[in-house]
Design a protein around this motif. Structure first.
Motif, PDB file in Angstrom:
ATOM      1  N   VAL A   1       0.943  -1.001  -0.102  1.00  0.00           N
ATOM      2  CA  VAL A   1       0.129   0.300  -0.040  1.00  0.00           C
ATOM      3  C   VAL A   1       0.857   1.446  -0.121  1.00  0.00           C
ATOM      4  CG1 VAL A   1      -1.380   1.474   1.147  1.00  0.00           C
ATOM      5  CG2 VAL A   1      -2.207  -1.366   0.943  1.00  0.00           C
ATOM      6  N   LEU A   2       1.958   1.594   0.774  1.00  0.00           N
ATOM      7  CA  LEU A   2       2.936   2.354   0.984  1.00  0.00           C
ATOM      8  C   LEU A   2       4.262   2.384  -0.668  1.00  0.00           C
ATOM      9  CD1 LEU A   2       4.245   4.900   2.375  1.00  0.00           C
ATOM     10  CD2 LEU A   2       5.977   2.630   3.401  1.00  0.00           C
ATOM     11  N   LEU A   3       4.232   1.596  -0.806  1.00  0.00           N
ATOM     12  CA  LEU A   3       4.432   1.144  -2.514  1.00  0.00           C
ATOM     13  C   LEU A   3       3.915   2.287  -3.519  1.00  0.00           C
ATOM     14  CD1 LEU A   3       6.985   0.229  -4.314  1.00  0.00           C
ATOM     15  CD2 LEU A   3       4.658  -1.838  -5.100  1.00  0.00           C
ATOM     16  N   LEU A   4       2.237   1.806  -3.423  1.00  0.00           N
ATOM     17  CA  LEU A   4       0.904   2.334  -4.431  1.00  0.00           C
ATOM     18  C   LEU A   4       0.753   3.800  -4.292  1.00  0.00           C
ATOM     19  CD1 LEU A   4      -1.914  -0.995  -4.256  1.00  0.00           C
ATOM     20  CD2 LEU A   4      -0.350   0.120  -5.887  1.00  0.00           C
ATOM     21  N   VAL A   5       0.759   4.186  -3.289  1.00  0.00           N
ATOM     22  CA  VAL A   5       0.961   5.473  -2.522  1.00  0.00           C
ATOM     23  C   VAL A   5       2.413   6.294  -3.000  1.00  0.00           C
ATOM     24  CG1 VAL A   5       0.744   7.530  -0.881  1.00  0.00           C
ATOM     25  CG2 VAL A   5      -0.649   5.255  -0.811  1.00  0.00           C
ATOM     26  N   SER A   6       3.223   5.710  -3.110  1.00  0.00           N
ATOM     27  CA  SER A   6       4.979   6.330  -2.993  1.00  0.00           C
ATOM     28  C   SER A   6       4.598   6.279  -4.868  1.00  0.00           C
ATOM     29  CB  SER A   6       5.758   5.518  -2.977  1.00  0.00           C
ATOM     30  OG  SER A   6       5.950   4.688  -3.266  1.00  0.00           O
ATOM     31  N   ARG A   7       4.176   5.407  -5.225  1.00  0.00           N
ATOM     32  CA  ARG A   7       3.950   5.452  -6.821  1.00  0.00           C
ATOM     33  C   ARG A   7       3.400   6.754  -7.678  1.00  0.00           C
ATOM     34  NH1 ARG A   7       8.818   3.519  -6.346  1.00  0.00           N
ATOM     35  NH2 ARG A   7       9.489   1.920  -6.477  1.00  0.00           N
ATOM     36  N   ALA A   8       2.167   6.777  -7.179  1.00  0.00           N
ATOM     37  CA  ALA A   8       1.040   7.488  -7.635  1.00  0.00           C
ATOM     38  C   ALA A   8       2.053   8.849  -7.743  1.00  0.00           C
ATOM     39  CB  ALA A   8      -0.259   7.419  -7.201  1.00  0.00           C
ATOM     40  N   LEU A   9       2.237   9.525  -6.181  1.00  0.00           N
ATOM     41  CA  LEU A   9       2.556  10.568  -6.381  1.00  0.00           C
ATOM     42  C   LEU A   9       4.039  10.644  -6.873  1.00  0.00           C
ATOM     43  CD1 LEU A   9       2.920  13.408  -4.396  1.00  0.00           C
ATOM     44  CD2 LEU A   9       5.033  12.094  -3.132  1.00  0.00           C
ATOM     45  N   PHE A  10       5.245   9.905  -7.727  1.00  0.00           N
ATOM     46  CA  PHE A  10       6.172  10.051  -7.922  1.00  0.00           C
ATOM     47  C   PHE A  10       5.514  10.083 -10.015  1.00  0.00           C
ATOM     48  CE2 PHE A  10       8.510   6.622  -5.198  1.00  0.00           C
ATOM     49  CZ  PHE A  10       8.531   8.002  -4.641  1.00  0.00           C
ATOM     50  N   ILE A  11       4.723   9.302 -10.234  1.00  0.00           N
ATOM     51  CA  ILE A  11       3.747   9.346 -11.330  1.00  0.00           C
ATOM     52  C   ILE A  11       2.926  10.818 -11.696  1.00  0.00           C
ATOM     53  CG2 ILE A  11       1.507   9.171 -12.899  1.00  0.00           C
ATOM     54  CD1 ILE A  11       1.580   6.229 -11.481  1.00  0.00           C
ATOM     55  N   LEU A  12       2.483  11.369 -10.742  1.00  0.00           N
ATOM     56  CA  LEU A  12       2.536  13.073 -10.674  1.00  0.00           C
ATOM     57  C   LEU A  12       3.021  13.704 -11.472  1.00  0.00           C
ATOM     58  CD1 LEU A  12      -0.681  13.156  -8.170  1.00  0.00           C
ATOM     59  CD2 LEU A  12      -0.967  12.905 -10.407  1.00  0.00           C
ATOM     60  N   ILE A  13       4.686  13.672 -10.048  1.00  0.00           N
ATOM     61  CA  ILE A  13       5.445  14.615 -10.111  1.00  0.00           C
ATOM     62  C   ILE A  13       6.262  14.622 -11.006  1.00  0.00           C
ATOM     63  CG2 ILE A  13       7.860  14.612  -9.375  1.00  0.00           C
ATOM     64  CD1 ILE A  13       6.988  14.256  -6.442  1.00  0.00           C
ATOM     65  N   SER A  14       6.517  13.612 -12.064  1.00  0.00           N
ATOM     66  CA  SER A  14       7.107  13.250 -13.506  1.00  0.00           C
ATOM     67  C   SER A  14       6.574  13.679 -14.347  1.00  0.00           C
ATOM     68  CB  SER A  14       7.488  11.743 -13.421  1.00  0.00           C
ATOM     69  OG  SER A  14       8.372  11.202 -12.632  1.00  0.00           O
ATOM     70  N   ILE A  15       5.147  13.329 -14.168  1.00  0.00           N
ATOM     71  CA  ILE A  15       4.602  14.030 -15.592  1.00  0.00           C
ATOM     72  C   ILE A  15       4.529  15.403 -15.517  1.00  0.00           C
ATOM     73  CG2 ILE A  15       1.678  14.223 -16.193  1.00  0.00           C
ATOM     74  CD1 ILE A  15       2.918  11.688 -17.264  1.00  0.00           C
ATOM     75  N   TYR A  16       4.154  16.218 -13.942  1.00  0.00           N
ATOM     76  CA  TYR A  16       4.153  17.720 -14.090  1.00  0.00           C
ATOM     77  C   TYR A  16       5.796  17.595 -14.499  1.00  0.00           C
ATOM     78  CZ  TYR A  16       5.704  21.965 -11.442  1.00  0.00           C
ATOM     79  OH  TYR A  16       5.583  23.294 -11.509  1.00  0.00           O
ATOM     80  N   TYR A  17       7.014  17.395 -13.958  1.00  0.00           N
ATOM     81  CA  TYR A  17       7.636  17.388 -14.807  1.00  0.00           C
ATOM     82  C   TYR A  17       8.263  17.781 -15.690  1.00  0.00           C
ATOM     83  CZ  TYR A  17      10.113  19.089 -10.357  1.00  0.00           C
ATOM     84  OH  TYR A  17       9.673  19.837  -9.289  1.00  0.00           O
ATOM     85  N   TYR A  18       7.189  16.936 -17.019  1.00  0.00           N
ATOM     86  CA  TYR A  18       7.237  16.395 -18.587  1.00  0.00           C
ATOM     87  C   TYR A  18       6.524  17.903 -19.338  1.00  0.00           C
ATOM     88  CZ  TYR A  18       6.074  14.005 -22.913  1.00  0.00           C
ATOM     89  OH  TYR A  18       6.046  13.795 -23.929  1.00  0.00           O
ATOM     90  N   TYR A  19       5.953  18.412 -18.522  1.00  0.00           N
ATOM     91  CA  TYR A  19       4.844  19.021 -18.888  1.00  0.00           C
ATOM     92  C   TYR A  19       5.641  20.831 -18.749  1.00  0.00           C
ATOM     93  CZ  TYR A  19       0.951  16.104 -20.623  1.00  0.00           C
ATOM     94  OH  TYR A  19       0.406  15.333 -21.220  1.00  0.00           O
ATOM     95  N   GLN A  20       5.891  20.411 -17.513  1.00  0.00           N
ATOM     96  CA  GLN A  20       6.663  21.728 -17.394  1.00  0.00           C
ATOM     97  C   GLN A  20       8.057  22.241 -18.351  1.00  0.00           C
ATOM     98  OE1 GLN A  20       6.463  24.781 -15.394  1.00  0.00           O
ATOM     99  NE2 GLN A  20       4.315  23.365 -15.148  1.00  0.00           N
TER     100      GLN A  20
END
Length: 189
Positions: free
Chosen positions: A162-181
């Motif tokens: 569950v901790l892995l799932l939450v961290s991966r969801a956060l990492f997806i959001l951060i990577s996509i944010y920087y990708y678009y920036q």
């Protein structure tokens, strides 16, 4: 025998005629704006390119995120290669795994991605940075889906997973944010 004198140099009228000079520059393709809104001063700058065009306006924290990602991928890869049982136990809270080979292959794949991330950390090219961020986001998305499916199939909820799932969801959001920036066009001043 006397040497022939070259004819006297004639001053071209096009040097003083502004309209003629503008027509010449238009024919040569210099001085006008290109598709990106850049004004080329010479044909040489058009042929060689303008390195400012390739420079990335880096969003705040991009290099820190790239460093954290590279360290994280390298650490998990080394752990999967050297200690596959401990890695599996930490995530799924099970005692042992039937074969260590899939976990070691996973570690090898992570090590390959880590190598890409380490190299992207030292580049200034926009395309390479964006592709590395996209690869990272895709990896996290696939890992999120695979972990979710395996938890649903086993019908057990492990705290590590569950901790892995939450961290991966956060990492997806951060990577996509920087990708678009990184992909955004800079504002014209």
């Amino acid at each position: 025998m006397a040497a022939k004198q070259p004819p006297p140099l004639m001053k071209k009228h096009s040097q003083t005629d502004l309209v003629s000079r503008l027509k010449t520059r238009k024919i040569l393709g210099v001085g006008g704006e290109d598709d990106d809104g850049e004004v080329h001063r010479s044909k040489i700058s058009q042929v060689l390119g303008n390195e400012i065009k390739f420079a990335v306006r880096e969003p705040l924290g991009l290099r820190v995120w790239q460093l954290v990602s590279a360290i994280m991928f390298s650490g998990v890869a080394i752990m999967a290669l050297a200690f596959p049982d401990q890695l599996f136990d930490a995530i799924f809270e099970e005692e042992s795994v039937s074969s260590k080979t899939p976990i070691r292959l996973y570690g090898g794949a992570l090590l390959s991605i880590a190598l890409i991330l380490w190299n992207a950390l030292y580049t200034a090219e926009k395309a390479i940075i964006r592709w590395s961020l996209l690869a990272e986001a895709c990896y996290f998305a696939v890992q999120f889906l695979v972990t979710t499916v395996s938890l649903v199939e086993s019908s057990r909820i492990a705290t590590g997973a569950v901790l892995l799932l939450v961290s991966r969801a956060l990492f997806i959001l951060i990577s996509i944010y920087y990708y678009y920036q990184v992909g955004r066009r800079p504002k014209k001043v």
